[in-house]
Write an enzyme that holds these catalytic residues in place. Sequence first.
Site, PDB file in Angstrom:
ATOM      1  N   HIS A   1       0.816  -1.217   0.000  1.00 14.22           N
ATOM      2  CA  HIS A   1       0.000   0.000   0.000  1.00 14.22           C
ATOM      3  C   HIS A   1       0.849   1.268   0.000  1.00 14.22           C
ATOM      4  CE1 HIS A   1      -3.680   2.046   0.025  1.00 14.22           C
ATOM      5  NE2 HIS A   1      -4.329   1.379   0.945  1.00 14.22           N
TER       6      HIS A   1
ATOM      7  N   ASP B   1      -2.443   1.933  -4.509  1.00 12.56           N
ATOM      8  CA  ASP B   1      -3.677   2.252  -3.797  1.00 12.56           C
ATOM      9  C   ASP B   1      -4.756   1.230  -4.128  1.00 12.56           C
ATOM     10  OD1 ASP B   1      -2.652   4.509  -2.545  1.00 12.56           O
ATOM     11  OD2 ASP B   1      -3.127   5.793  -4.253  1.00 12.56           O
TER      12      ASP B   1
END
Length: 436
Positions: free
Chosen positions: A404, A408
């Site tokens: 992450h 995204d």
Amino acid sequence: MKKIQIVMPQMGQSVAEGTVIQWKKQLGETVQADEVLLEVETDKTTVDVESPASGRLASCLKHAGETAAAGEAIGWLEVESEERSDPEPPDALPISAAGAHRPHAAVAGDQITVTARQVQLDFNTAPMPDAEHDRYSPYVLRLAMLNSISLQELQAIKGSGRNGRTTKSDVLQYVARRPVAQPTVQALAGKEDLTPEDMARLGEVVPMNTVRRTIADHMVQSIRTSAHVTMVHAVDMTHLVNLRERIKDDFQKKYDAKLTYTSVMLFVTSRVLKTFPTINASVCEKNLILRKNIHIGCAVALPDESLVVPVVRNADQHSFPEIAKELDRLIAVARKKALTRADVENGTFTISNFGAFGSLIGTPLINQPQVAILGMGAVFKTPVVVDNQICIRDQLYLSFSFDHRVIDGAMGGRFLNAIQKATEALTEEVLNLKAL
């Protein structure tokens, strides 16, 4: 004239600090109540900080690019005497008096604790000098404590902030690079020393071989390095299952290769990755390297329960039969433990088929320094609603774990959706072409 403290606001329960982007007022400039004083950035948003009262900006304790914990003083406002006032901050006191009020870091075993000079310290603690303490914000000290960073380790971290201050990013990068301490039998047993007799009473002790220790180190390092997130998509495999059953024997005779779901997924993924360069990437310190080649690794379980990841190189440039044949070769060589270095290095993406053992969903760990991995569950029959009708379909769950820090959720969802659509659209003709 009285002074009012300007503090870093609390911007949400999960936001512990903010970074000053710019002051909207100059030192000595007048400001009205609720007028914007400065702009602050957090890891989630950018906000304007308004003046708590009308007055004159007397001092800026934090400048552009500097970080402060929520509630920490970042400046002072001079107001008329009828306005409320706050006590002077510790940093505004004379040097001789500052140490009596300022929090200090002290060593207690291997942990960092935050205390004050007025508190009686244990005999084995040593207060940090004022000059050293100026390098660390309360948030950095707490972050160090939570990650079991000793005072000596903290002092050795090179600060990237203003005047050499150690920042949150400095500590987190150190944690990511720090060697992973391996859990020991002693810790599990709750004893400092274990004799062979003690171990025998606990159970059979089997030393890990070199391969297993390497895998263990690599997996733990992956967890400590990447911000793992896993998404799951369901793929309707009914058409592909029927297609495979119909052509797999002829395919093997013609190409001397097995038509497997793993080879199909590797083929599809190699094509989809061309449109998602951020997923076919690796992280190097603070840089993201978009890899120019697509080398896809495939996790292979060996008879001794160890694991290797041979790599199909330039997968996007090969036809499906070529990929299927190369994957067969790599698996056979891996199970003979005859892989060469060229067979396993420089992978840019990894596929793991845990469905071969009956699992439906998994959360695979990223193969560092890559930024993502795709897990395949078992193909199974289940009731599915199609055109408002319940019918039995062959389904496959794809588990996509990604870093992450780089990827995204929106990109992860689009990538999985592209894999799903491409897989469901496969035809016999496509499996003999180089492009979808």
